[in-house]
Every structure is written in structure tokens, then in C-alpha cells.
Write a protein that holds these residues in place. Structure first.
Motif, PDB file in Angstrom:
ATOM      1  N   ASP B 122       1.145  -1.402  -0.275  1.00 17.68           N
ATOM      2  CA  ASP B 122       0.064   0.247   0.157  1.00 17.68           C
ATOM      3  C   ASP B 122       0.723   0.931  -0.110  1.00 17.68           C
ATOM      4  O   ASP B 122       0.157   2.085  -0.781  1.00 17.68           O
ATOM      5  CB  ASP B 122      -1.286   0.005   1.185  1.00 17.68           C
ATOM      6  CG  ASP B 122      -1.316   1.499   1.236  1.00 17.68           C
ATOM      7  OD1 ASP B 122      -2.081   1.249   0.371  1.00 17.68           O
ATOM      8  OD2 ASP B 122      -1.918   1.951   2.679  1.00 17.68           O
ATOM      9  N   ALA B 123       2.259   1.160   0.680  1.00 21.38           N
ATOM     10  CA  ALA B 123       2.899   2.042   0.688  1.00 21.38           C
ATOM     11  C   ALA B 123       3.922   2.420   0.483  1.00 21.38           C
ATOM     12  O   ALA B 123       5.426   2.805   0.800  1.00 21.38           O
ATOM     13  CB  ALA B 123       2.832   3.159   2.620  1.00 21.38           C
ATOM     14  N   LEU B 126       6.458   5.281   0.114  1.00 20.80           N
ATOM     15  CA  LEU B 126       7.575   5.789   1.514  1.00 20.80           C
ATOM     16  C   LEU B 126       8.567   4.517   1.842  1.00 20.80           C
ATOM     17  O   LEU B 126       9.184   4.286   2.464  1.00 20.80           O
ATOM     18  CB  LEU B 126       6.461   5.186   2.815  1.00 20.80           C
ATOM     19  CG  LEU B 126       5.731   6.948   3.038  1.00 20.80           C
ATOM     20  CD1 LEU B 126       4.457   6.807   4.066  1.00 20.80           C
ATOM     21  CD2 LEU B 126       6.676   7.953   3.585  1.00 20.80           C
ATOM     22  N   TYR B 127       8.374   3.866   1.148  1.00 21.43           N
ATOM     23  CA  TYR B 127       8.813   1.882   1.008  1.00 21.43           C
ATOM     24  C   TYR B 127      10.147   2.554   0.801  1.00 21.43           C
ATOM     25  O   TYR B 127      11.293   2.135   1.051  1.00 21.43           O
ATOM     26  CB  TYR B 127       8.145   0.768   1.113  1.00 21.43           C
ATOM     27  CG  TYR B 127       9.349  -0.195   1.518  1.00 21.43           C
ATOM     28  CD1 TYR B 127       9.643  -1.150   2.333  1.00 21.43           C
ATOM     29  CD2 TYR B 127       9.586  -0.827  -0.364  1.00 21.43           C
ATOM     30  CE1 TYR B 127      10.191  -2.386   2.172  1.00 21.43           C
ATOM     31  CE2 TYR B 127      10.734  -1.601  -0.646  1.00 21.43           C
ATOM     32  CZ  TYR B 127      10.522  -2.391   1.079  1.00 21.43           C
ATOM     33  OH  TYR B 127      11.551  -3.717   0.892  1.00 21.43           O
ATOM     34  N   LEU B 129      11.451   5.292  -0.005  1.00 24.93           N
ATOM     35  CA  LEU B 129      12.203   6.356   0.942  1.00 24.93           C
ATOM     36  C   LEU B 129      12.955   6.202   1.550  1.00 24.93           C
ATOM     37  O   LEU B 129      14.262   6.765   2.183  1.00 24.93           O
ATOM     38  CB  LEU B 129      11.386   7.389   1.274  1.00 24.93           C
ATOM     39  CG  LEU B 129      11.498   8.817   1.532  1.00 24.93           C
ATOM     40  CD1 LEU B 129      12.356   9.462  -0.501  1.00 24.93           C
ATOM     41  CD2 LEU B 129      10.439  10.051   1.979  1.00 24.93           C
ATOM     42  N   ALA B 130      11.935   5.055   2.549  1.00 26.53           N
ATOM     43  CA  ALA B 130      12.983   4.884   3.809  1.00 26.53           C
ATOM     44  C   ALA B 130      13.781   4.430   3.350  1.00 26.53           C
ATOM     45  O   ALA B 130      15.313   4.189   3.762  1.00 26.53           O
ATOM     46  CB  ALA B 130      11.660   3.755   4.949  1.00 26.53           C
ATOM     47  N   SER B 133      16.812   6.152   2.320  1.00 24.41           N
ATOM     48  CA  SER B 133      17.984   7.088   3.396  1.00 24.41           C
ATOM     49  C   SER B 133      18.523   5.803   3.912  1.00 24.41           C
ATOM     50  O   SER B 133      19.471   6.607   4.627  1.00 24.41           O
ATOM     51  CB  SER B 133      16.520   6.941   4.119  1.00 24.41           C
ATOM     52  OG  SER B 133      16.171   6.883   5.206  1.00 24.41           O
ATOM     53  N   LEU B 183      -0.569   6.407  -2.258  1.00 26.51           N
ATOM     54  CA  LEU B 183       1.141   6.494  -1.702  1.00 26.51           C
ATOM     55  C   LEU B 183       1.825   4.916  -2.883  1.00 26.51           C
ATOM     56  O   LEU B 183       2.675   4.947  -2.597  1.00 26.51           O
ATOM     57  CB  LEU B 183       1.392   5.946  -0.432  1.00 26.51           C
ATOM     58  CG  LEU B 183       1.831   7.357   1.079  1.00 26.51           C
ATOM     59  CD1 LEU B 183       1.299   6.971   1.569  1.00 26.51           C
ATOM     60  CD2 LEU B 183       2.814   7.973  -0.053  1.00 26.51           C
TER      61      LEU B 183
END
Lengths: 217, 349
Positions: B122-123, B126-127, B129-130, B133, B183
Motif C-alpha cells: 500500500d505505501a 514511503l517504503y 524512501l525509507a 535513506s 502512496l
């Protein structure tokens, strides 16, 4: 035991191990790296509990940003390991006392009122359920004031932190980036027109056609 | 279809092993082509930069030099890994792995086509991006564990740079998810269907530029390669590495470049969608469009390296904090206001 339970226990064990190492290991850099492992294991545990948004944000904020800065500072510290070792046994009794108290308090609460009937396992939602969307809907509708106030407090904290570090030392050298960006060729360089001359033997040293003028700020 | 076939074929195995092996096979199906792409991307880099500098580049190993990456890999495998004295051996060896693992793990959520995706979570934005990083840890740990001043300087530079550009990158993604309302990378691509004028690089042009610049900075590539800075700090964070340990850093850098290129394609250039929905274009397979767009964006990395001189360190910091982040903040406000309070909201739908 399902695979999910197995994963939960593996990540949980990694989390407890890493957290233990954070406080017991001597080397501060390794300690910080174990804290990173602890955060990451916690994020994995949260994912098994269907809190994927919180888990990803934990990795993004704490592992990806906060701990990087933390390591940054810790790596540059000059720490005498012998001194740290000397303090360990001295503070052990009081630290142990605090730990025992904490465990006792948690045990009191858990055995008194923690009821598996009351706090049952979270409802297993399907693949279509969006944890992120549900959290967003809560934050921006029901808890919007609390959220905005928290944001404002953070903004004030940022400004305060910057204001505290903005000390101008008199002999500090710094350059003016906008002046540097605005520099044109004419500021640094003078092109001199010269008539072309046929070379005469032997070749004499001629004046350079361009010359640089020292930088002016 | 493949899924049912595999499960029927391995029906005699316990279910747990069956599921695990199926996942491993899928991972292999992504990683092996990716590694091949990475190997030939290094070859492409040498060739492209060669022609840009009016040389021919490598042309000796195999026909027209096409076996060069394999020869390089063999050479690096044979070399000795030298561990510097008084270095931290465990951290020294784990650093390249920490740098490669996030670069590969991020591909798990990559939708190559509408249905070709390992984990359609689902996200996924974000995954990604995490995980990107987390790549900085490999660099920092390598710099610290090497017990070398040059390596440490490189690590410090890289850490500050990546933390700075991650913010601009994150804000650029906020703009994308505001417009797409999702997302999930697959849905973000599907929102862009209908021809190239529907792709997000048009309404989000400033964010597109900021994202790509931040991507170049995040991967420590020229002109932001101060972490390596050959002319100042030898080779920066990997100065003490040799053999395969060095090769793994190299792999991570190129895998990250392809990752940034693929993400740029997914979020701003319509992913696997054809540029125009008319006859000759829709006949091509979606994977072809994804590949050709990714190659096009990846080419810019090579072009930048051949063209731009290295940024000065304070200018990198200034660009990140004082130019890119304000640009993204302003454009997020423009999207928010434009979408809900102006008659031009359809631009950001």
C-alpha cells in the motif's frame, strides 16, 4: 506457529538483543549502531502488527535521519574507553535498582488490569485496507488541532535551535554565495585586443593575452 | 499462471518451503536482470563518457568490448581484500553489504508493468524512501571502520549531503502523492495514463527537477561526488577497499542510479505507459516503455558526469537547503491551493 508469529518472535528477539547491546557495549559507535538495529527491528515488529505506516516512518525518520546525525556526532567524539569502564560498576547498583523498579511497575499494571479479553489482538484487515489512509483521516479530521499544535511546537523548537547556534565570531571567515553567483566574466577577466604578429626567430616571450584580477567581494 | 504451475509442480513439498522458494524465485527473477543491467550500465558509462571525450572507450575484451564488464567482475573477484591495520574488521566488511542491501531491497516494490511487481504494498512510495535513506549507513560505517582520515572525511561529507538532499527528495514525493492521491507506485502510474501530457512532469515540473537533482546527490554522483572526490580525498569513503568489497560498493552505486532513474520514470514520466495511446505505440510491450524511459533517465547520470565540474562543498549545502527545499515547499503550497481553491484544479488531478 504461523510464519507471521515466527517473524514476530525473530524480530522481537533481535530487538531485545540490540537494546541490551546498546547499554552494555563499550564502544559508543557500536552502541549507536545497535540502536539503529533496535529501531529497525522495532519497525519490523510493527509491520507484523499491521502498523506499516508507523513502521516505515520509524525507519525513515529515526534510522534514516536522526541516527545518522547521532552517529555523525559520536564518531567525532574522542572518548576514553577506560574512563567509561571505571564508571560501570559504580553505577551498576543504582541502574539495576531502576531497572528492577521499572519491571516491577510494569508487572503490577500487567497483572492488575491487563486483560487479554479487553485488549484483544487487532482485527486482521484485508489487503485493500490502507493503514496509512486510516491514520491520515484520523489525524486531519478528529485530531487536527492537536496535530497543528504539535507542528507549531516543532517549528518553534527548530527556530530556537537555529537561533542558539547563530553565533557570529569576529574572525570567522565566510563567503557571500549570492555575490559569488552574481559574478560576471567582466569582473574577473580582461580581454586585451592585440594585433597578430608574424613570429620572428627566435620566438620571444610575449605578454599574456588575458590576465586574472584578484577576487573582489 | 506461472504461480499455479509452480505450485502444482512442487506439490510434494511442505507448504512453507513451497511459499518461501516461490518468493526466492521471484526475487531472483528481479535481481539477476538487475545485476546484468548494472554490469552493462558500467560499460555504457565508460563508452558514453568515452565518446563524449572523443575516445572510443573499452573495445578490446570480446566483440567490440562487450565482455568488458564480465572481465572487470572476474578481475575484482580474484583480487585480495586488504583489511587495514587497526580497522574494525567486522564493520569494515559489513559496510559494503549495508550499502548494497537497501539498493536492492527497494526494487521489491517496483512495478515494472501493471502486474509485474513482487510486492504491491500500500505505501510503496514511503517504503522506497525509507530504504534509500538507509543507504548512507554503508558509507558512514565504511568511513569510520577504515581507520583512515581520507575515508572518514568522505563519510562525513556524504552523511551531511545525503541528510540534506533527502529532505528535498521527500518533499518532491509529497507533491507527487498530493496529485496522485495514493502512496502506491502502481496507482501513481495508472493515474498518469492517457498520453504524455498526463504525466506528472508537466504539472510538477519544479518537483521533477528537484527530485532528479536530489537523486543525483543521493547517489553521490558527479557533480555531487565530494564523498569520493578523487582530486581532494583520493577516493573518499572507499579508499581502503579492494577486490570484491570495493566491487560491492560499486554495484550499490550503480544499482542506486538505476533505482533513482526507475523511480523518476514511475513518478513523473508515466512508468510503463506509452507516450501516446495510438497504434504503433500501444503495440510495444509495457516493459519496453519502462526500460527505454529508465535508460533515457539513466543516460543523464552519465551525461552529467562527463559535463559538469564538481560542486564546491558549501555550494552543495547551499543548493540543498536554500534552493531546492524552498522550491519544493512553494510548489506543494501551489498544488494544495491550486487543487482545491482555484478553477485550475483539473491540472493537479
Amino acid at each position: 506457529m504461523t510464519f507471521l508469529q515466527f517473524a514476530f518472535y525473530v524480530f522481537g528477539a533481535a530487538l531485545v538483543f540490540a537494546a541490551g547491546m546498546v547499554v552494555t557495549i563499550r564502544n559508543p559507535v557500536k552502541s549507536a549502531l545497535f540502536l539503529v538495529l533496535a529501531f529497525f527491528s522495532a519497525a519490523c515488529v510493527w509491520i507484523t502488527l499491521q502498523a506499516e505506516f508507523l513502521a516505515i516512518v520509524l525507519v525513515l525518520v529515526y534510522v534514516g535521519a536522526v541516527m545518522v546525525l547521532f552517529l555523525f556526532v559520536v564518531m567525532m567524539l574522542d572518548i576514553d574507553l577506560a574512563k567509561l569502564r571505571a564508571g560501570f560498576t559504580r553505577y551498576l547498583p543504582i541502574g539495576g535498582l531502576v531497572a528492577v523498579l521499572l519491571v516491577a511497575e510494569i508487572a503490577l499494571v500487567m497483572y492488575g488490569s491487563f486483560d487479554t479479553g479487553e485488549y484483544r489482538a487487532p482485527v486482521a484487515y484485508g489487503v485493500e485496507y490502507s493503514n496509512t489512509e486510516a491514520l491520515g483521516a484520523q489525524i486531519y479530521t478528529q485530531y487536527v488541532y492537536a496535530f497543528e499544535i504539535a507542528a507549531l511546537i516543532l517549528l518553534v523548537a527548530i527556530i530556537a535551535a537555529i537561533a542558539l547556534t547563530m553565533r557570529r565570531r569576529p574572525n570567522n571567515k565566510y563567503n557571500n554565495p549570492s555575490a559569488q553567483v552574481r559574478v560576471k566574466r567582466a569582473d574577473r577577466l580582461r580581454i586585451v585586443k592585440m594585433d597578430s604578429v608574424l613570429p620572428t626567430a627566435p620566438i620571444s616571450v610575449t605578454e599574456p593575452t588575458t590576465e586574472s584580477i584578484p577576487e573582489q567581494d | 499462471m506461472m504461480h499455479e504451475f509452480y505450485f502444482a509442480w512442487t506439490g510434494w513439498l511442505p507448504e512453507a518451503i513451497q511459499t518461501t522458494s516461490w518468493i526466492v524465485i521471484k526475487i531472483m527473477a528481479i535481481l539477476l536482470p538487475l545485476m546484468l543491467c548494472v554490469a552493462y550500465f558500467t560499460f555504457a558509462e565508460r563508452k558514453v563518457i568515452g565518446y563524449m571525450q572523443t575516445r572510443v572507450g573499452p573495445n578490446r575484451v570480446g566483440p567490440k568490448g562487450w565482455l568488458q564488464p564480465i572481465a572487470d567482475a572476474l578481475k575484482l573477484l580474484m583480487k585480495e581484500i586488504i583489511i587495514p591495520t587497526k580497522s574494525n574488521k567486522f564493520l569494515f566488511l559489513i559496510a559494503p553489504i549495508l550499502s548494497l542491501a537497501p539498493a536492492l531491497a527497494a526494487w521489491a516494490v517496483m512495478p515494472f508493468t501493471d502486474f509485474l511487481v513482487l510486492a504491491d504494498i500500500d505505501a510503496s512510495l514511503l517504503y522506497v524512501l525509507a530504504l534509500t535513506s538507509m543507504g548512507v549507513y554503508g558509507v558512514i560505517i565504511a568511513g569510520w571502520a577504515s581507520n583512515s582520515k581520507y575515508a572518514f572525511l568522505g563519510a562525513m561529507r556524504s552523511a551531511a549531503q545525503i541528510v540534506a538532499y533527502e529532505i528535498a527528495m521527500g518533499f518532491a514525493l509529497v507533491g507527487v502523492l498530493m496529485v496522485a492521491g495514493s502512496l502506491n507506485l502502481r496507482e501513481i502510474v495508472l493515474h498518469q495514463s492517457g498520453g504524455f501530457w498526463q504525466w506528472y512532469f508537466l504539472p510538477l515540473f519544479p518537483l521533477f527537477i528537484v527530485y532528479f537533482i536530489s537523486g543525483v546527490a543521493e547517489t553521490n554522483r558527479a557533480p555531487f561526488d565530494v564523498a569520493e572526490g578523487e582530486s581532494e580525498i583520493v577516493a573518499g569513503f572507499h579508499v581502503e577497499y579492494s577486490g570484491m568489497a570495493f566491487a560491492v560498493f560499486f554495484l550499490a552505486e550503480y544499482a542506486n542510479m538505476l533505482l533513482i532513474a526507475a523511480l523518476t520514470v514511475l513518478m513523473f514520466l508515466g512508468g510503463w505507459l506509452p507516450p501516446v495511446d495510438v497504434a504503433p505505440f500501444i503495440w510495444m510491450p509495457p516493459l519496453f516503455w519502462f526500460g527505454i524511459k529508465t535508460a533515457f533517465v539513466a543516460f543523464f547520470f552519465l551525461w552529467f558526469r562527463a559535463t559538469f565540474p564538481r560542486y564546491r562543498y558549501d555550494q552543495i549545502m547551499r543548493l540543498g537547503w536554500k534552493v531546492l527545499i524552498p522550491v519544493t515547499l512553494v510548489w506543494i503550497a501551489v498544488i494544495g491551493l491550486g487543487k482545491f481553491y482555484t478553477p485550475f484544479g483539473y491540472i493537479f488531478q
